[in-house]
Design an enzyme around this catalytic site. Structure first.
Site, short mmCIF file in Angstrom:
data_model
loop_
_atom_site.label_atom_id
_atom_site.label_comp_id
_atom_site.label_asym_id
_atom_site.label_seq_id
_atom_site.Cartn_x
_atom_site.Cartn_y
_atom_site.Cartn_z
N SER A 119 0.83 -1.21 0.00
CA SER A 119 0.00 0.00 0.00
C SER A 119 0.86 1.25 0.00
O SER A 119 0.34 2.35 -0.19
CB SER A 119 -0.91 -0.01 1.22
OG SER A 119 -0.14 -0.20 2.38
N HIS A 140 -1.98 -2.67 -6.25
CA HIS A 140 -2.52 -2.25 -4.95
C HIS A 140 -4.05 -2.29 -5.00
O HIS A 140 -4.69 -1.43 -5.61
CB HIS A 140 -2.00 -0.84 -4.63
CG HIS A 140 -2.50 -0.30 -3.34
ND1 HIS A 140 -2.67 1.04 -3.09
CD2 HIS A 140 -2.87 -0.93 -2.19
CE1 HIS A 140 -3.11 1.22 -1.87
NE2 HIS A 140 -3.25 0.03 -1.30
N GLU A 152 -4.67 0.18 -7.99
CA GLU A 152 -3.64 1.19 -8.25
C GLU A 152 -2.43 0.42 -8.76
O GLU A 152 -1.85 -0.38 -8.03
CB GLU A 152 -3.34 1.94 -6.95
CG GLU A 152 -2.47 3.15 -7.13
CD GLU A 152 -2.29 3.90 -5.81
OE1 GLU A 152 -2.14 3.25 -4.74
OE2 GLU A 152 -2.26 5.15 -5.84
N ASN A 190 -2.86 6.36 -0.98
CA ASN A 190 -2.63 6.55 0.46
C ASN A 190 -1.95 7.87 0.79
O ASN A 190 -2.02 8.34 1.93
CB ASN A 190 -1.85 5.37 1.03
CG ASN A 190 -2.79 4.20 1.29
OD1 ASN A 190 -3.93 4.41 1.72
ND2 ASN A 190 -2.34 3.00 1.01
#
Ligand code: 3HC
Length: 288
Positions: A119, A140, A152, A190
């Site tokens: 992540s 991801h 992602e 993130n």
């Protein structure tokens, strides 16, 4: 190259969800974890989730049963030798992931693509643990994997176009939309989401509002499907803290400093849904 068999390394919340989505897409899935009990628990959760999906008419009960039968529990990492592509979904720790990547590199066939569900850790650094950095890519997935449409797709510095395109094709086959990002701390998802969650924790820490109120504001005022603190509980507070630390260290910018309250909760073992308590309390704790 056609991807028929994938190996998922790590049978936690994310690994289980990835295995479920890949099996529904027609892949044979070798599901591995160092802890056999975690693999059994994941297979049980996947079975329940598939039953619930077929009860809701998303697919037939036969399709659910076929998908479940495609998942092969594996106690040994060497089972990955039979995979066309491996998705590593182990704990978010660079040393652990590098060890797994080096081991996979040693046993997997030359053409096998090694993907990580990391992540926020550097895909380029993970690739450096292997002799095939061109065949390493970040995939991801978002939590809960069976529901969320995004993958992602992280292009490491040395990821080849061929590897990137194969990973994108697999994500699409799994019913997801791959979106490309470059390899920097927290990628795009993130880097944006975690500071928002961290700021929500600061609002509680500083007594601006209660957790319920902060979440209510973001749901009713910004139309978020769930508030940032409920989402943090879903993701896992330990994971949120680990990602904030990676952003803080990676950019060296104080705007990413983790809130002391988040750190306290993690130290108390209040990790969110999986431990039964985070910003909220949960009756039945889930498997990690
Ligand atoms: N597995 C399978 N299906 C699930 C599920 C799960 N774990 N959780 C929910 N669902 C399904 C439900 O069965 C339901 O299906 P239906 O519409 O066919 O009945 C549908 O999702 C909606 O669920 P609910 O009605 O129970 O509840 P909500 O409408 O509140 O939706 C939610 C739940 C989908 C989790 C929604 O609140 C949401 O989208 N929340 C935000 C999630 C999010 O932001 N995820 C990203 C986190 S960041 C991340 O993962 C990155 C990582 O690196 C940290």
């Amino acid at each position: 190259m056609s991807i028929n068999t994938i190996s998922v390394v790590g049978a936690g919340q994310m690994g289980g969800g990835i295995a479920q989505s890949a099996a529904l897409a027609g892949c044979r899935v070798l599901l591995h974890d160092t802890d056999d009990a975690r693999v059994s628990a994941a297979v049980e959760r996947i079975g329940l989730s598939l039953m619930s999906g077929s009860a809701k008419g998303r697919y037939t009960p036969e399709a659910a049963a076929t998908a479940l039968a495609r998942i092969v529990p594996c106690g040994d990492l060497s089972a990955a030798i039979g995979a066309d592509l491996v998705i590593e979904a182990a704990t978010e720790n660079m040393a652990v992931k590098k060890r797994i990547f080096a081991a996979l590199d040693a046993i997997c066939a030359e053409g096998t693509i090694l993907a990580s569900n990391t992540s926020s850790l550097s895909v380029t650094a993970l690739a450096s643990a292997t002799g095939r950095p061109e065949q390493v890519v970040g995939m991801h997935f978002m939590n809960p994997v069976p529901v969320m449409k995004l993958v992602e797709l992280v292009r490491g510095l040395r990821t080849s176009d061929e590897t990137f395109n194969e990973a994108a094709a697999l994500a699409k086959r799994m019913g997801k939309t791959p979106l490309e990002v470059r390899d920097y701390p927290g990628f795009a998802s993130n880097r944006i989401l975690m500071p928002m969650i961290n700021e929500a924790v600061y609002a509680v820490y500083e007594g601006v509002a209660s957790a319920e109120t902060v979440d209510g504001i973001m749901k009713l005022g910004m139309n978020h499907p769930m508030g940032p603190l409920a989402l943090a509980d879903l993701i896992g507070l330990d994971t949120c803290l680990a990602i904030m630390e990676i952003l803080h260290e990676g950019f060296g910018d104080s705007k990413y400093r983790p809130c002391p309250l988040l750190r306290n909760y993690v130290q108390a073992g209040w990790l969110g849904r999986k431990s039964g308590r985070g910003f909220y309390e949960y009756a039945g704790a889930e498997g990690g």
